[in-house]
Write an enzyme that holds these catalytic residues in place. Structure first.
Site, PDB file in Angstrom:
ATOM      1  N   ASP A  27     -12.365  -2.925   0.406  1.00  0.00           N
ATOM      2  CA  ASP A  27     -11.602  -2.884  -0.942  1.00  0.00           C
ATOM      3  C   ASP A  27     -12.391  -1.522  -1.360  1.00  0.00           C
ATOM      4  OD1 ASP A  27      -9.504  -3.249  -3.344  1.00  0.00           O
ATOM      5  OD2 ASP A  27     -12.137  -3.289  -4.123  1.00  0.00           O
ATOM      6  N   GLU A  48      -8.700  -4.275   4.883  1.00  0.00           N
ATOM      7  CA  GLU A  48     -10.173  -3.671   4.068  1.00  0.00           C
ATOM      8  C   GLU A  48     -10.978  -4.020   4.644  1.00  0.00           C
ATOM      9  OE1 GLU A  48      -8.414  -4.346  -0.437  1.00  0.00           O
ATOM     10  OE2 GLU A  48      -8.588  -5.668   0.587  1.00  0.00           O
TER      11      GLU A  48
END
Length: 260
Positions: free
Chosen positions: A62, A134
């Site tokens: 992320d 991610e």
């Protein structure tokens, strides 16, 4: 009995090899790549203590994706204020956008999922795909470095970056929130106008967003629709934060306080 597809029959090494082929790179540690493809439901079902799910890599990825996208937006939009850049990044790095990128790789058929998740269509769920993407970026960062991760952002996020840079990437946050709230919380967002201020030709509306019995966000706008979109965007960001680092019951969950 659930019939296994070709994707379900692939060995772990075959999944990693296919991922490497699609991304155009090699992972120096196969176990890290496999971790990125492993959903928590698979780990829970196999009960293999050596097996890790992709949640920690998702946490890292992320930050990697946000950094790379932020860098590219600054380069594409010189002179644009921080607040506008933040809004543009939010239109790229969100569950819908990440899932869209995951489908272009494609990533869904490579994931290791538990049987329940498979039967509920987990390979096509936006939340599962976004988290896995991610995690893959986290794995790329750990094994190949930031430059390799940025190269992948340039390749796979190009369309989204083009859209927001040209002003076309305006996502419908109310729809995105409705989908996420239903999928994760089984709740329906509700909006109500809290106040109206200003002259008739230039009113400002304040809207409150409810999830269950919880007043979750407030936002203002020049129209009810604008205020609702802003409240939905703020709520989406908070839900993603809570999902990444759960420290309290989901919003809207009834509280049961222990008597003193």
């Amino acid at each position: 009995m659930m019939r296994l597809s070709g994707a379900d029959k692939m060995s772990p090494s075959e999944r990693v090899q296919l991922l490497e082929s699609r991304l155009g790179l090699s992972f120096s540690r196969m176990e890290t790549a496999l971790e990125a493809l492993t959903h928590k439901t698979y780990v829970n079902e196999t009960r293999d203590k050596e097996l890790k799910d992709n949640q920690r890599l998702e946490f890292l990825g992320d930050s990697v994706v946000n950094l790379a996208v932020s860098h590219r937006l600054m380069a594409r939009c010189p002179g644009l204020p921080e607040g506008d850049l933040t809004k543009m990044r939010a239109r790229v790095v969100n569950e819908d956008g990440l899932a869209r990128v995951a489908r272009t790789i494609p990533l869904g058929d490579l994931l290791l999922l538990g049987r329940g998740e498979l039967m509920s269509g987990g390979r096509e769920k936006n939340s599962v795909l976004a988290d896995a993407l991610e995690a893959v970026f986290g794995a790329v960062f750990l094994t190949s470095g930031l430059d390799a991760a940025v190269t992948l952002v340039d390749r796979y996020f190009a369309d989204l970056l083009d859209e927001v840079s040209s002003g076309q990437g305006r996502l419908d946050y109310k729809t995105l929130l409705q989908e996420m709230a239903h999928e994760r919380l089984k709740l329906q967002p509700r909006y109500r106008v809290v106040s109206e201020s200003g002259p008739e030709h230039s009113k400002v509306f304040e809207v409150e967003l409810m999830l269950g019995e919880t007043a979750f966000a407030r936002a203002t706008g020049r129209s009810k629709k604008e205020a609702e979109q802003s409240a939905a965007q703020a709520t989406l960001e908070k839900l993603r934060e809570d999902a990444a680092c759960p420290t309290s019951p989901p919003p809207g969950t009834p509280r049961h306080d222990t008597p003193a």
